[in-house]
Design an enzyme around this catalytic site. Structure first.
Site, mmCIF file in Angstrom:
data_model
loop_
_atom_site.group_PDB
_atom_site.id
_atom_site.type_symbol
_atom_site.label_atom_id
_atom_site.label_comp_id
_atom_site.label_asym_id
_atom_site.label_seq_id
_atom_site.Cartn_x
_atom_site.Cartn_y
_atom_site.Cartn_z
ATOM 1 N N ARG A 63 -28.735 -82.432 -93.783
ATOM 2 C CA ARG A 63 -30.044 -81.821 -94.020
ATOM 3 C C ARG A 63 -31.186 -82.800 -93.748
ATOM 4 O O ARG A 63 -32.215 -82.418 -93.205
ATOM 5 C CB ARG A 63 -30.134 -81.316 -95.465
ATOM 6 C CG ARG A 63 -29.426 -79.988 -95.651
ATOM 7 C CD ARG A 63 -29.625 -79.457 -97.054
ATOM 8 N NE ARG A 63 -29.025 -78.119 -97.173
ATOM 9 C CZ ARG A 63 -28.852 -77.489 -98.323
ATOM 10 N NH1 ARG A 63 -29.222 -78.057 -99.456
ATOM 11 N NH2 ARG A 63 -28.318 -76.281 -98.347
ATOM 12 N N LYS B 291 -13.793 -64.182 -102.295
ATOM 13 C CA LYS B 291 -14.116 -62.982 -103.061
ATOM 14 C C LYS B 291 -14.900 -61.923 -102.300
ATOM 15 O O LYS B 291 -15.920 -62.208 -101.682
ATOM 16 C CB LYS B 291 -14.935 -63.382 -104.285
ATOM 17 C CG LYS B 291 -14.114 -64.133 -105.305
ATOM 18 C CD LYS B 291 -14.953 -64.438 -106.498
ATOM 19 C CE LYS B 291 -14.136 -65.098 -107.596
ATOM 20 N NZ LYS B 291 -15.041 -65.622 -108.624
ATOM 21 N N GLY C 69 -22.244 -72.196 -97.298
ATOM 22 C CA GLY C 69 -21.266 -72.877 -98.161
ATOM 23 C C GLY C 69 -20.123 -73.555 -97.435
ATOM 24 O O GLY C 69 -20.321 -74.449 -96.621
ATOM 25 N N GLY D 55 -26.801 -70.277 -99.728
ATOM 26 C CA GLY D 55 -27.267 -68.991 -100.249
ATOM 27 C C GLY D 55 -28.258 -68.286 -99.337
ATOM 28 O O GLY D 55 -28.211 -67.056 -99.190
HETATM 29 C C1 3PG Z 1 -28.987 -75.082 -101.578
HETATM 30 O O1 3PG Z 1 -28.437 -76.185 -101.675
HETATM 31 O O2 3PG Z 1 -28.357 -74.029 -101.401
HETATM 32 C C2 3PG Z 1 -30.480 -75.035 -101.623
HETATM 33 O O3 3PG Z 1 -30.996 -76.316 -101.666
HETATM 34 C C3 3PG Z 1 -30.948 -74.202 -102.776
HETATM 35 O O4 3PG Z 1 -30.533 -74.762 -103.986
HETATM 36 P P1 3PG Z 1 -30.374 -73.836 -105.259
HETATM 37 O O5 3PG Z 1 -29.159 -72.987 -105.015
HETATM 38 O O6 3PG Z 1 -30.231 -74.756 -106.433
HETATM 39 O O7 3PG Z 1 -31.611 -72.973 -105.348
HETATM 40 MG MG MG Z 2 -27.092 -73.250 -103.737
#
Ligand code: 3PG
Ligand code: MG
Length: 398
Positions: free
Chosen positions: A37, A198, A355, A378
């Site tokens: 990142r 899932k 993920g 996410g």
């Molecule tokens: C992540 O790592 O998915 C983003 O930085 C968002 O983080 P968070 O899920 O804690 O909002």
């Molecule tokens: Mg996250």
């Protein structure tokens, strides 16, 4: 997708430019263990500094929940960020108020300043207008380069964007352009691979994708739920008994939409889940009562590879099997390598994210061979669900 501005549309010399980055990187013992990142966001910071902006970098880190948690300070990122940007990076102990204001006032053209974790203030996650206003007071222009945090409507992603002239940074721009090519306006046929454990966490995603793709490939333990829904005996396999109906609904929606769902036809099974466990590959009809599915079999991968030959665009989220535990990584590795090969040959546009996916592609050694690999977790999933991301939406608002 919103019609956003980019750095090309800004005049930044001598301006204070607030850059929302996502520096939420994995850190162990004070050391960054995956700098992806940081590397992706450095070009925006560097470009702005080179153009003579006074660059002020904002980011959250972890989940301190509105309190100062020293172990979640962004200070450990000063050096890695400075190395990635190729300039000295100053640091301020707070992201708003007198400390931040003083540090900003000391900046000269081309300087870079990193502010402390935005989530040390409650107002961040509450998207408190007062906090957004304090952030906006620090800059003349807002640049959001944090696609991976764009699903959060927070003061530093959404609130502040509405108060200042704004633009997408280079990383945000690349994410949005590739996602647009992959799902917004793809060259067809379009295939989606959805794997992982899932069904329950991916219902909205499956329901959105099934209406938009020619082929939906289901992998991972999630496929067990689909197999069970069809009446296949899956032995001791991980699955979600409460979501058999969800799986049937997705299949029904696929039929209605004329999409093909590819489920495994053969699987790798074992009696225990551990590294190197004794295993065999069987057709799905022959899973033993005391066995569990841990990967897809070679016939399934062949069917996937065949279908890929007539596919032009691929969106990938989630592994095919328990790829972290050898030998149950074989299906995921073979599938990823096939995608990589066709992409290299110019026959396929491939976009992956979310993920576990990036880790799986790195494990297969092909993360640089896909057309684009998103750094988002996410946010990537919410995009696949067809949701509007507040951080992206706010970029067009002003
Ligand atoms: C992540 O790592 O998915 C983003 O930085 C968002 O983080 P968070 O899920 O804690 O909002
Ligand atoms: Mg996250």
């Amino acid at each position: 997708m919103s019609n956003f501005r980019t750095l090309d549309d800004l005049t930044v010399k001598g301006k204070r430019v607030l850059v929302r980055a996502d520096l939420n990187v994995p850190v162990a013992d004070g050391k960054v263990t995956d700098a992806t990142r940081i590397e992706r966001q450095a070009p925006t910071i560097r470009e702005l500094a080179e153009k003579g902006a006074r660059v002020i970098v904002l980011s959250h880190f972890d989940r301190p929940k509105g309190k100062v948690v020293p172990s979640m300070s962004l200070k450990v990122l000063v050096e890695p960020l400075s190395n990635a940007v190729g300039r000295k990076v100053a640091f301020a102990d707070d992201c708003i108020g007198p400390t931040a204001e003083k540090a900003v006032a000391a900046l000269k053209d081309g300087d870079v300043l990193l502010l402390e974790n935005t989530r040390f203030h409650k107002g961040e996650e509450e998207n408190d207008p007062a906090m957004a206003k304090q952030l906006a007071a620090l800059g003349d222009i807002f640049v959001n380069d944090a696609f991976s945090a764009a699903h959060r409507a927070h003061a530093s992603t959404e609130g502040v964007a509405r108060l200042l002239p704004n633009a997408a940074g280079r990383s945000m721009q690349a994410e949005l352009e590739h996602l647009q090519k992959a799902l917004g306006n793809p060259e067809r046929p379009l295939m989606a691979v959805v794997g992982g454990a899932k069904v329950s966490t991916k219902i909205a995603l499956l329901e959105n994708l099934v209406k938009r793709v020619e082929t939906l490939v289901i992998g991972g333990a999630m496929a067990n739920t689909f197999l069970a829904a069809e009446g296949t005996n899956i032995g001791k396999s991980l699955y979600e008994p409460d979501h058999l109906e969800t799986a049937r609904k997705v299949v029904h929606m696929a039929n209605e939409a004329g999409a093909v769902i590819l489920l495994p036809t053969d699987v790798v099974v074992a009696k225990e889940f551990k590294q190197g466990a004794a295993h065999r590959t069987v057709p799905v009809a022959q899973i033993g009562a005391d066995e569990m599915v841990l990967d897809v079999g070679s016939d399934s991968i062949k069917a996937f590879a065949n279908r890929l030959l007539t596919t032009r665009t691929l969106v990938w989220n989630g592994p095919f099997g328990a790829f972290e535990t050898a030998p149950f990584d074989k299906g995921t590795v073979a599938a990823a390598q096939k995608v990589a090969q066709l992409t290299r040959e110019g026959k396929l546009l491939s976009v992956a994210g979310g993920g576990d996916t990036v880790a799986a592609l790195a494990h297969a050694g092909v993360e640089d061979d896909f057309t684009y690999v998103s750094t988002a977790g996410g946010a990537f999933l919410e995009w696949l669900e067809g949701k509007e991301l507040p951080g992206v939406e706010a970029l067009t608002a002003k």
